[in-house]
Design a protein around this motif. Structure first.
Motif, PDB file in Angstrom:
ATOM      1  N   ARG A 189      -1.278   4.337  -4.863  1.00  0.00           N
ATOM      2  CA  ARG A 189      -2.039   4.684  -3.444  1.00  0.00           C
ATOM      3  C   ARG A 189      -1.958   5.631  -4.052  1.00  0.00           C
ATOM      4  O   ARG A 189      -0.895   6.427  -3.234  1.00  0.00           O
ATOM      5  CB  ARG A 189      -2.134   3.923  -2.785  1.00  0.00           C
ATOM      6  CG  ARG A 189      -3.024   4.714  -1.662  1.00  0.00           C
ATOM      7  CD  ARG A 189      -3.136   4.025  -0.578  1.00  0.00           C
ATOM      8  NE  ARG A 189      -2.010   4.086   0.452  1.00  0.00           N
ATOM      9  CZ  ARG A 189      -1.325   5.197   1.424  1.00  0.00           C
ATOM     10  NH1 ARG A 189      -1.732   5.276   1.494  1.00  0.00           N
ATOM     11  NH2 ARG A 189       0.043   4.614   1.628  1.00  0.00           N
ATOM     12  N   ARG A 213       0.782  -1.131  -0.063  1.00  0.00           N
ATOM     13  CA  ARG A 213      -0.428   0.133  -0.380  1.00  0.00           C
ATOM     14  C   ARG A 213       1.476   1.507  -0.375  1.00  0.00           C
ATOM     15  O   ARG A 213       0.657   2.432   0.117  1.00  0.00           O
ATOM     16  CB  ARG A 213      -1.115  -0.124   1.345  1.00  0.00           C
ATOM     17  CG  ARG A 213      -2.234  -1.044   0.641  1.00  0.00           C
ATOM     18  CD  ARG A 213      -3.038  -0.931   2.554  1.00  0.00           C
ATOM     19  NE  ARG A 213      -3.027   0.712   2.491  1.00  0.00           N
ATOM     20  CZ  ARG A 213      -4.283   1.036   2.475  1.00  0.00           C
ATOM     21  NH1 ARG A 213      -4.688   0.497   1.173  1.00  0.00           N
ATOM     22  NH2 ARG A 213      -5.012   2.761   2.415  1.00  0.00           N
ATOM     23  N   GLU A 214       2.213   1.351   0.515  1.00  0.00           N
ATOM     24  CA  GLU A 214       2.855   2.489   0.689  1.00  0.00           C
ATOM     25  C   GLU A 214       4.563   2.051   0.408  1.00  0.00           C
ATOM     26  O   GLU A 214       5.220   1.099   0.536  1.00  0.00           O
ATOM     27  CB  GLU A 214       2.609   3.512   2.045  1.00  0.00           C
ATOM     28  CG  GLU A 214       3.175   2.610   3.257  1.00  0.00           C
ATOM     29  CD  GLU A 214       3.003   3.181   4.144  1.00  0.00           C
ATOM     30  OE1 GLU A 214       4.196   3.392   5.046  1.00  0.00           O
ATOM     31  OE2 GLU A 214       1.583   3.330   5.058  1.00  0.00           O
ATOM     32  N   THR A 237      -0.853   8.889  -1.545  1.00  0.00           N
ATOM     33  CA  THR A 237      -0.282   9.476  -0.027  1.00  0.00           C
ATOM     34  C   THR A 237      -0.563  10.630   0.801  1.00  0.00           C
ATOM     35  O   THR A 237      -1.126  10.974   1.972  1.00  0.00           O
ATOM     36  CB  THR A 237       1.367   9.003  -0.054  1.00  0.00           C
ATOM     37  OG1 THR A 237       1.752  10.053  -0.686  1.00  0.00           O
ATOM     38  CG2 THR A 237       1.223   8.189  -0.745  1.00  0.00           C
ATOM     39  N   GLU A 238      -1.610  11.043  -0.001  1.00  0.00           N
ATOM     40  CA  GLU A 238      -2.020  12.686   0.352  1.00  0.00           C
ATOM     41  C   GLU A 238      -3.367  13.220  -0.278  1.00  0.00           C
ATOM     42  O   GLU A 238      -3.170  12.773  -1.866  1.00  0.00           O
ATOM     43  CB  GLU A 238      -0.913  13.884   0.723  1.00  0.00           C
ATOM     44  CG  GLU A 238       0.372  13.674   1.680  1.00  0.00           C
ATOM     45  CD  GLU A 238      -0.037  13.560   2.915  1.00  0.00           C
ATOM     46  OE1 GLU A 238      -1.471  14.022   3.038  1.00  0.00           O
ATOM     47  OE2 GLU A 238       0.772  13.117   3.703  1.00  0.00           O
ATOM     48  N   LYS A 267      -6.882  11.286  -0.309  1.00  0.00           N
ATOM     49  CA  LYS A 267      -6.127  10.977   0.238  1.00  0.00           C
ATOM     50  C   LYS A 267      -6.504   8.859   0.246  1.00  0.00           C
ATOM     51  O   LYS A 267      -7.701   9.064   1.010  1.00  0.00           O
ATOM     52  CB  LYS A 267      -5.525  10.811   1.644  1.00  0.00           C
ATOM     53  CG  LYS A 267      -4.510  10.124   2.205  1.00  0.00           C
ATOM     54  CD  LYS A 267      -3.866  10.577   3.772  1.00  0.00           C
ATOM     55  CE  LYS A 267      -3.013   9.900   4.248  1.00  0.00           C
ATOM     56  NZ  LYS A 267      -2.829  10.309   5.994  1.00  0.00           N
ATOM     57  N   ASP A 268      -5.329   8.243   0.763  1.00  0.00           N
ATOM     58  CA  ASP A 268      -5.316   6.467  -0.150  1.00  0.00           C
ATOM     59  C   ASP A 268      -6.836   5.938  -0.984  1.00  0.00           C
ATOM     60  O   ASP A 268      -7.405   4.495  -1.121  1.00  0.00           O
ATOM     61  CB  ASP A 268      -6.517   6.330   1.175  1.00  0.00           C
ATOM     62  CG  ASP A 268      -5.042   6.608   2.629  1.00  0.00           C
ATOM     63  OD1 ASP A 268      -3.914   6.353   2.151  1.00  0.00           O
ATOM     64  OD2 ASP A 268      -6.027   6.702   3.965  1.00  0.00           O
ATOM     65  N   SER A 269      -6.581   7.486  -1.981  1.00  0.00           N
ATOM     66  CA  SER A 269      -7.770   6.352  -3.154  1.00  0.00           C
ATOM     67  C   SER A 269      -6.323   5.469  -3.926  1.00  0.00           C
ATOM     68  O   SER A 269      -5.554   5.990  -4.385  1.00  0.00           O
ATOM     69  CB  SER A 269      -8.037   8.078  -3.942  1.00  0.00           C
ATOM     70  OG  SER A 269      -9.443   8.764  -3.341  1.00  0.00           O
TER      71      SER A 269
END
Length: 394
Positions: free
Chosen positions: A264, A9-10, A266-267, A278-280
């Motif tokens: 994704r 995810r990141e 992050t902001e 964010k997190d889309s």
């Protein structure tokens, strides 16, 4: 929760560490060079299998190619084949089914929470799907990993950077648990076999359908990439400009991952007056970009000559052409993939003549695709090989 290299995810420290291990152990120039001999050997096994067992018989090109690419990669990862040369044994078919149908198809299909994230807590189907994938991964790798650990000495198991070791030794040396290693090996295996197999099948289909292009590719390979004994020189295949253009055009017209790897946000950010929360999850439609008539003349046609004398490449600098995505999350294995595709396809067209079953006209070959998170040929490519006279390997 298991760390993931492909679907993380990141880009946190764990992801960076895993990517570094993969980059150094699999995708670095040194690793690619050391794996070149493995690739040549496995492709030679494929050619001999076809010559000795499939002369005049129908071959499922996808299964053949998938088994070959898998064996190349698993010999780099674990120093052993996962399949027989043709991938036709009962046990091979079982594992291949797990990888293709259970793991790849389920992992790349959209679930309920992809559309309605608020239902994550009650999406038992997705959880059941994840458990099925987890069990299948353990089925493939658990015994292999445990066997390696039982054979390793304490000193061997704690030297992760020893250049004589394969990737499994490296991962064992870092102390990853068995199931985590299985997940990492599966992600790397799928990343290294799925797109290369898809591209090879599409390229073979386009060559079979376009006889003049096939002859031009075959003649170029014979003139530029043949060494003593009619053997292909892998390093010279990169000098076959028309053949390389055919590979590029295949990746443009039949991009293996039309939406690339999910990104994704992050902001929260704003792009062209659109607010991206964010997190889309962000999907880049590479297929639409590479089929855009504003970027490409006659985009729906297979025209390799469009890449002759062109500076466009797949390294992410030309945003009209992104078969391997771009940026920090672009595919780290593109060099491995391109070398594999060119060697396999060059061997298939150089050593064999190919025809369709039941005498069907190649020019009428169905090239419809099956659209999804990967862009596969809708109908399997079945071909009949005939060894070419005076072109015998080994």
């Amino acid at each position: 929760m298991h760390a993931s290299l492909v679907m993380a995810r990141e880009c946190n420290d764990t992801w960076k560490n895993l990517r570094s291990i993969g980059q150094n152990g699999v995708f670095s120039p040194k690793a690619i060079e050391s794996a070149a001999g493995i690739g040549t050997g496995k492709v030679t096994e494929m050619v001999k299998f076809l010559r000795d067992n499939k002369d005049g018989k129908v071959v499922n090109i996808e299964d053949l190619v998938f088994a070959t690419f898998t064996n190349i990669i698993t010999n780099v990862f674990i120093s052993r084949n996962l399949f027989d040369a043709g991938g036709e044994s009962e046990s091979d078919e079982k594992v291949m089914s797990f990888l293709n149908e259970e793991i790849i198809d389920k992992a790349t299909s959209f679930g309920l929470t992809d559309v309605f994230p608020m239902l994550k807590g009650v999406d038992f189907w997705s959880k059941r799907k994840a458990m099925d994938i987890y069990r299948n991964i353990n089925f493939i790798w658990e015994d292999i990993i445990k066997e390696r650990r039982s054979l390793a000495t304490d000193d061997d198991a704690n030297i992760p950077n020893n250049s004589t070791k394969d990737l499994l030794d490296v991962l064992n040396g870092y102390g990853f648990p068995v199931d985590q290693i299985g997940i990492l090996l599966t992600e790397l295996l799928i990343a290294g076999t799925d797109s290369t197999t898809i591209t090879t099948v599409w390229l073979m289909a386009e060559l079979i359908k376009n006889k003049e292009i096939l002859h031009q590719v075959r003649n170029e390979i014979a003139n530029k990439a043949i060494i003593e004994g009619n053997k292909l020189n892998e390093s010279l295949l990169s000098e076959c400009q028309y053949f390389q253009s055919c590979i590029k055009e295949t990746l443009r017209l039949h991009i293996p991952g039309p939406f690339a790897v999910p990104h994704r946000a992050t902001e929260t950010c704003k792009i062209n007056n659109y607010t991206i929360p964010k997190d889309s999850i962000v999907l880049v439609n590479g297929w639409a970009i590479q089929m855009d008539p504003n970027n490409w003349e006659d985009p729906t046609s297979f025209k390799p000559e469009r890449f002759l004398n062109s500076t466009i490449d797949s390294r992410g600098a030309h945003f009209e052409y992104i078969p391997f995505s771009a940026g920090s999350r672009m595919c780290p294995g593109q060099n491995v993939a391109l070398k594999g595709v060119q060697l396999v396809v060059a061997s298939l067209v150089h050593y064999f003549d190919w025809s369709l079953p039941n005498g069907k006209d190649p020019s009428k070959l169905d090239l419809s695709d099956k659209f999804g998170t990967t862009l596969k040929k809708d109908k399997p490519l079945y071909l009949i090989p005939r060894p070419r006279e005076n072109y015998i390997v080994g």
